[in-house]
Write a protein that holds these residues in place. Structure first.
Motif, PDB file in Angstrom:
ATOM      1  N   VAL A 367       0.836  -1.218   0.141  1.00 55.85           N
ATOM      2  CA  VAL A 367       0.112   0.273  -0.175  1.00 55.85           C
ATOM      3  C   VAL A 367       1.204   0.983   0.199  1.00 55.85           C
ATOM      4  O   VAL A 367       0.393   2.363  -1.058  1.00 55.85           O
ATOM      5  N   ALA A 368       1.971   1.062   0.620  1.00 56.94           N
ATOM      6  CA  ALA A 368       2.651   2.005   0.807  1.00 56.94           C
ATOM      7  C   ALA A 368       3.629   3.255  -0.893  1.00 56.94           C
ATOM      8  O   ALA A 368       3.842   3.910  -1.249  1.00 56.94           O
ATOM      9  N   GLU A 369       3.770   1.677  -1.118  1.00 57.22           N
ATOM     10  CA  GLU A 369       4.726   1.344  -2.584  1.00 57.22           C
ATOM     11  C   GLU A 369       3.543   2.643  -3.411  1.00 57.22           C
ATOM     12  O   GLU A 369       4.157   3.116  -4.378  1.00 57.22           O
ATOM     13  N   ILE A 370       2.453   1.766  -3.287  1.00 56.48           N
ATOM     14  CA  ILE A 370       1.489   2.273  -4.206  1.00 56.48           C
ATOM     15  C   ILE A 370       1.109   3.355  -4.082  1.00 56.48           C
ATOM     16  O   ILE A 370       0.561   4.679  -4.740  1.00 56.48           O
ATOM     17  N   GLU A 371       1.021   4.212  -3.121  1.00 55.24           N
ATOM     18  CA  GLU A 371       0.829   5.427  -2.169  1.00 55.24           C
ATOM     19  C   GLU A 371       1.648   6.196  -3.112  1.00 55.24           C
ATOM     20  O   GLU A 371       1.406   7.637  -3.570  1.00 55.24           O
ATOM     21  N   GLU A 372       2.524   5.931  -3.548  1.00 54.96           N
ATOM     22  CA  GLU A 372       3.932   6.682  -3.692  1.00 54.96           C
ATOM     23  C   GLU A 372       3.906   6.787  -5.209  1.00 54.96           C
ATOM     24  O   GLU A 372       4.102   7.578  -5.688  1.00 54.96           O
ATOM     25  N   ALA A 373       3.729   5.457  -5.977  1.00 55.10           N
ATOM     26  CA  ALA A 373       3.687   5.571  -7.008  1.00 55.10           C
ATOM     27  C   ALA A 373       2.550   6.781  -7.424  1.00 55.10           C
ATOM     28  O   ALA A 373       2.409   7.040  -8.587  1.00 55.10           O
ATOM     29  N   LYS A 374       0.932   7.189  -7.097  1.00 50.92           N
ATOM     30  CA  LYS A 374      -0.180   7.888  -7.169  1.00 50.92           C
ATOM     31  C   LYS A 374       0.241   8.660  -7.449  1.00 50.92           C
ATOM     32  O   LYS A 374       0.023   9.631  -8.557  1.00 50.92           O
TER      33      LYS A 374
END
Length: 409
Positions: A367-374
């Motif tokens: 989730v943390a990586e997704i938020e960064e990518a988003k």
């Protein structure tokens, strides 16, 4: 307007012709009929889906479109799209007319007013918001005040200057259209990039992956109250919102406060109230449309068109929302949804939806990586949206210059 230009009401320079629809009295004639759906937001005619229908031959004689006619949208529109769009008819072959939701504007003297110049003037008038103040609502449809529209003051120079201005605008609009197409493509590519990153993250193999179902991994899946539990008198304005698929967006939950329920009704339907940490997901329409219920939304009522999923220690809610929204999951949900007209998920199908879940700590890391990518992708998308806005503003500016006599070579 520039000195030396002629100014007069629109109906002094043009003839207005009302549209027609399907014929009832023979003889009938099959013709192409221009409808509101053939108007583009850029003021051009989209002829990819012109309807061919039978109309009364006698009525068609007076309503046959000629090259250079301007078609005006006089009924239709919407909350974000005022009525009053105009397009230029430029087909030289075939039999075409226009629907009863439109009207044709025909220049009386082609040697005095160039129809291409006039269409661009009327398009600029529309973009400037003039027609928005001329519309009225009737049973949900916006209608243009024809008398006020006909009274619009048009200003124009000599015919040769009109043609020069049209040529300059057409050349500029081609470049603007190309730039907009590139920006819109870049927007799509940015979203595709994000979806690709999601797929990579969700397919990344971690240790101790659990093969389970949505029902087993969560605290249960529950429906909203069926129609028999809610009655017309239960609805009020500015009360406790209901959350149906139309209220769920990529940014979260966006309720409609025009149709809500009272606290008393909500108390009676306490089993259907969503709490912080729940996930609301639409059961019909676009599969995978879901959002996390946050503190600000605590206590909202799940609508009849939605399910809500209770959290559990086995699954991170943020991870699950991202997973269900991914293109990969949306396709799988569409495959299991029933309903011939509108796809519809059942509680059983959703509960049995297969999942491969990594450990919760790994879920949170994803989730943390997704938020960064988003965040990175949203920055890109913001740049492209700003470019699209700037291009629209440039077009308006060019039109303003053209019709105030400031457009020079």
């Amino acid at each position: 307007m520039k000195a030396g230009w002629t100014t007069k009401p629109l109906d002094e320079a043009c003839t207005f012709i009302n549209g027609l629809w399907k014929g009832e009295k023979a003889p009938l004639k099959m013709v192409g009929v221009i409808r509101n759906t053939n108007f583009t937001k850029d003021g051009t005619l989209d002829d990819s889906d012109i309807a061919f229908i039978e109309v009364e031959a006698k009525k068609f004689e007076k309503r046959k479109l000629s090259p250079g006619d301007i078609i005006l949208e006089k009924s239709g529109g919407g909350p974000k799209q005022p009525v009053g769009r105009v397009v230029l008819f430029d087909k030289s072959e075939g039999d075409y007319s226009f629907s009863n939701f439109t009207a044709a504007i025909r220049v009386k003297s082609a040697s005095e007013v160039d129809s291409r110049f006039l269409q661009k003037f009327l398009h600029w008038t529309y973009l400037s918001g003039v027609t928005e103040g001329m519309q009225s609502n009737s049973t949900g449809i916006r209608n243009l005040d024809g008398d006020r529209y006909k009274a619009i003051q048009i200003s124009y120079p000599g015919i040769e200057e009109q043609r020069r201005i049209v040529t300059l605008l057409d050349e500029a609009f081609v470049d603007i259209a190309t730039a907009k197409a590139n920006a819109e493509k870049n927007l799509q590519n940015a979203e595709a990039l994000f979806q690709s990153q999601l797929t990579t993250l969700f397919n990344r193999r971690t240790k101790n992956v659990t093969h389970t179902t949505l029902g087993q991994a969560t605290g249960g899946i529950f429906t909203g109250p069926f129609g028999s539990l809610l009655h017309k008198q239960d609805y009020i304005e500015n009360g406790i919102p209901l959350v149906n698929p139309a209220h769920i967006s990529q940014n979260g939950i966006e309720p409609d406060y025009r149709k809500t329920v009272s606290g008393e009704t909500a108390k009676r339907l306490a089993n259907y109230i969503m709490r912080t940490g729940d996930i609301v997901i639409g059961r019909r329409g676009e599969m995978g449309r879901c959002a996390l219920v946050t503190d600000a939304e605590d206590g909202w009522l799940c609508g009849t068109g939605s399910f809500f999923i209770k959290p559990s220690s086995r699954c991170d809610a943020g991870y699950l929302v991202h997973l269900l929204r991914s293109d990969q999951c949306k396709q799988q949900l569409e495959n299991i949804a029933g309903g011939a007209v509108m796809p519809n998920l059942s509680n059983t199908d959703l509960s049995n939806f297969a999942l491969e879940l990594p450990p919760v700590e790994d879920q949170k890391q994803i989730v943390a990586e997704i938020e960064e990518a988003k965040e990175s992708v949203e920055r890109l998308k913001s740049i492209y949206r700003q470019k699209l806005t700037a291009l629209d503003d440039l077009k308006k500016s060019l039109l303003h210059q053209a019709f105030s006599g400031q457009l020079t070579q």
